[in-house]
Design a protein around this motif. Sequence first.
Motif, mmCIF file in Angstrom:
data_model
loop_
_atom_site.group_PDB
_atom_site.id
_atom_site.type_symbol
_atom_site.label_atom_id
_atom_site.label_comp_id
_atom_site.label_asym_id
_atom_site.label_seq_id
_atom_site.Cartn_x
_atom_site.Cartn_y
_atom_site.Cartn_z
ATOM 1 N N GLN A 5 0.832 -1.210 0.000
ATOM 2 C CA GLN A 5 0.000 0.000 0.000
ATOM 3 C C GLN A 5 0.865 1.258 0.000
ATOM 4 O OE1 GLN A 5 -2.204 -1.049 3.550
ATOM 5 N NE2 GLN A 5 -4.064 -1.452 2.366
ATOM 6 N N ARG A 6 1.981 1.222 0.714
ATOM 7 C CA ARG A 6 2.872 2.388 0.725
ATOM 8 C C ARG A 6 3.482 2.619 -0.648
ATOM 9 N NH1 ARG A 6 4.387 -0.109 5.529
ATOM 10 N NH2 ARG A 6 6.370 -0.821 4.654
ATOM 11 N N GLU A 7 3.841 1.543 -1.338
ATOM 12 C CA GLU A 7 4.424 1.683 -2.674
ATOM 13 C C GLU A 7 3.396 2.260 -3.650
ATOM 14 O OE1 GLU A 7 7.082 -0.937 -5.868
ATOM 15 O OE2 GLU A 7 6.563 -1.757 -3.902
ATOM 16 N N ALA A 8 2.132 1.824 -3.518
ATOM 17 C CA ALA A 8 1.069 2.363 -4.376
ATOM 18 C C ALA A 8 0.853 3.847 -4.087
ATOM 19 C CB ALA A 8 -0.224 1.588 -4.148
ATOM 20 N N SER A 63 14.429 11.065 -5.760
ATOM 21 C CA SER A 63 14.933 10.045 -4.835
ATOM 22 C C SER A 63 16.135 9.302 -5.407
ATOM 23 C CB SER A 63 13.818 9.042 -4.505
ATOM 24 O OG SER A 63 14.305 8.029 -3.652
ATOM 25 N N SER A 64 17.120 9.108 -4.546
ATOM 26 C CA SER A 64 18.266 8.276 -4.921
ATOM 27 C C SER A 64 18.074 6.846 -4.403
ATOM 28 C CB SER A 64 19.557 8.861 -4.341
ATOM 29 O OG SER A 64 19.481 8.951 -2.936
ATOM 30 N N VAL A 65 16.921 6.615 -3.783
ATOM 31 C CA VAL A 65 16.576 5.289 -3.248
ATOM 32 C C VAL A 65 15.432 4.722 -4.085
ATOM 33 C CG1 VAL A 65 15.858 4.005 -1.197
ATOM 34 C CG2 VAL A 65 17.199 6.103 -0.947
ATOM 35 N N PRO A 66 15.517 3.460 -4.544
ATOM 36 C CA PRO A 66 14.425 2.869 -5.340
ATOM 37 C C PRO A 66 13.090 2.916 -4.603
ATOM 38 C CG PRO A 66 16.373 1.464 -5.392
ATOM 39 C CD PRO A 66 16.644 2.526 -4.381
ATOM 40 N N LYS A 67 12.005 3.009 -5.364
ATOM 41 C CA LYS A 67 10.666 3.114 -4.792
ATOM 42 C C LYS A 67 10.349 1.939 -3.865
ATOM 43 C CE LYS A 67 7.634 4.462 -7.692
ATOM 44 N NZ LYS A 67 6.686 4.470 -8.832
ATOM 45 N N GLN A 120 9.700 -0.161 1.657
ATOM 46 C CA GLN A 120 10.143 -1.150 2.626
ATOM 47 C C GLN A 120 10.652 -0.481 3.902
ATOM 48 O OE1 GLN A 120 13.771 -3.420 1.638
ATOM 49 N NE2 GLN A 120 12.589 -5.272 2.040
ATOM 50 N N GLN A 121 11.424 0.587 3.744
ATOM 51 C CA GLN A 121 12.077 1.221 4.889
ATOM 52 C C GLN A 121 11.160 2.171 5.654
ATOM 53 O OE1 GLN A 121 15.858 2.963 3.871
ATOM 54 N NE2 GLN A 121 16.781 0.983 3.404
ATOM 55 N N THR A 122 9.971 2.411 5.142
ATOM 56 C CA THR A 122 9.031 3.296 5.854
ATOM 57 C C THR A 122 7.989 2.497 6.636
ATOM 58 O OG1 THR A 122 7.801 3.496 3.765
ATOM 59 C CG2 THR A 122 9.283 5.305 4.348
ATOM 60 N N ALA A 123 8.318 1.238 6.957
ATOM 61 C CA ALA A 123 7.406 0.423 7.774
ATOM 62 C C ALA A 123 7.116 1.148 9.077
ATOM 63 C CB ALA A 123 8.032 -0.943 8.055
ATOM 64 N N GLY A 124 5.839 1.210 9.440
ATOM 65 C CA GLY A 124 5.429 1.900 10.654
ATOM 66 C C GLY A 124 4.859 3.282 10.402
ATOM 67 N N ARG A 138 3.443 11.071 3.152
ATOM 68 C CA ARG A 138 3.225 12.258 2.314
ATOM 69 C C ARG A 138 4.133 13.410 2.741
ATOM 70 N NH1 ARG A 138 -2.794 14.405 1.520
ATOM 71 N NH2 ARG A 138 -2.766 13.053 -0.325
ATOM 72 N N SER A 139 4.352 13.564 4.043
ATOM 73 C CA SER A 139 5.207 14.661 4.513
ATOM 74 C C SER A 139 6.641 14.484 4.029
ATOM 75 C CB SER A 139 5.174 14.743 6.042
ATOM 76 O OG SER A 139 5.832 13.646 6.636
#
Length: 570
Positions: free
Chosen positions: A204-207, A222-226, A231-235, A242-243
């Motif tokens: 859902q976060r990726e969408a 972003s220099s980090v893949p989507k 994955q790293q924004t779990a929580g 959005r922020s």
Amino acid sequence: MFDHYPQWAREFAQKYLSRTINQFILHGNVYDLVPLKRKKKSEFVRLKSFLSEEFFGARDFVIFYDRSSGIYFRDEQSRKDFNQALSGRDSLLGTDYANKLPKDPVRVFSLLEQYFRVRIDSKKSIALIIDYAETIVPMNEAGSTGSEDRTSMVYLSRWAHDPMFLAADFTTVLITENLADLNKTLVQNPYTDDIRMDIPDQQQREAFISHELPGEQFAELSSVPKRVVAQQTAGLNFVNLRSILFNARENKEKITHHRLSEAKKELIESEAYGLLEFIETEYSLDSVAGHAKVKEHLRFAVQALKNGRQDVMPMGYLVCGPVGTGKTFLVTCFASEIGIPMVKLKNFRSQWQGVTEGNLEKILGLLKAMAPVAVMIDEADAYLGDRDAGGDSGVSSRVFSQIATFMSDTRHRGRILWFLMTARPDLMPVDLKRQGRAEEHLALFAPHTREERLELFEVMKKKTGLKMTETYVPPVIEEGSKSFSGADMEAALTRAKFRAAAQGKEEVSPDVLDTALSDFLPPTYPEEIELQTLSAVIECTSRELLPERYREMDREEILNKIEELKLRVG
């Protein structure tokens, strides 16, 4: 029919269509956006917009209420109809509610009930959405509930089980972040059902990222893949995410691993009301002196997790040993080596009724969403309480029950690693130490052999940044004439640096070091230390992890000695 709804909304729809319940409590991630899957694109809308325009879109009237805003409506038609009904009431009773609506629950619910009954007789369909429900029917002990709260409870209970309301197309929805903040009588009412809204998962976060930054926009910012960002924004929920994306877009600051990590920590600590603290260290298990067998055991756990073998991991660890043996440092280094975030639970207890359980509910929900995550609880014997604790209206026993139930959920095996640390494992309730919760009990002890003392000295030299004028090992360390724990050694070496600095020197000479070590007198509590040591020996769940000098000790003799020491130290 409801395939484009999120899981919680599909569950809500199924329960509503059963026509047996008309009152629902939405709790959890209620102040986030709701994802909707359309044929061509995804949409993300506010919860109240989703409920009024999508979920209850076919209802004749949708009415909102909270203590601050009072009564408000989905559309002008609903408002006009309500005002028309009020005008008739005002003319009969001499009131002026049509021009100035009340905001207090008792008068509001009185007006609403009269309105509902008239419109239900006319075969109209109605939905009432009550936001911040914990301010209307808060958690209180029965004896301390105010008259306004009791009256509000009567109205809500009546709407939930009155045959007239059950037979009609009528629904009440109460919205609250923490279920524990609501009056338990309402929550446990058989005519009321609760539905939890979880924090978004990785898919859902990726969408959501694709929705907010479509096409090449994300790659430019972003220099980090989507996939890695998701994955790293779990929580994090959609509003938090959005922020991060908004900051990158508006301030032209590229999303990097470092920025992502810092933003996530800040947002989660804020979401947890400051009750969670991220623990970071630049050290690894190589920085831990001694405890060779324990480090080897933990490195096997690191390898298992990196290989995706969560199924072989214990539900939790109990780390015990005398004060100063490096329990907290060991656990922090383990989390650093495994590459997952570690959080420390801060004091979530409150003097206010119901707040403690609400705080804990929020924390446990975040931990579940952040997984994989390691959770550190220091001084666990005092922090977690006991099932039989009294004197606080049952708060401690309920808190204990919440944590114990969450820890034993096997779905979290290998995903939420609990580390309970204590110098007195004998004071911890058996419920938390048993298999199925803190399954693996690790014991740490002060250095005993020459090799352990030398390793501790070298590690603490590096940790304290002590620089010697020459290569030197103090005789007190070499011969073991004085016992130093890790904390003792760190303090003694820091004093040696202090003595050198007082002489205007950056480096420490052998004479200065010898003097500092000889002068150092750690606080001495021999009986307490012996009690803590023997308690750790008896608690350890692996003979192999015990130092050789403790492996063959008679356990019955140890238990008798522990009881004797307890009496002597009080």
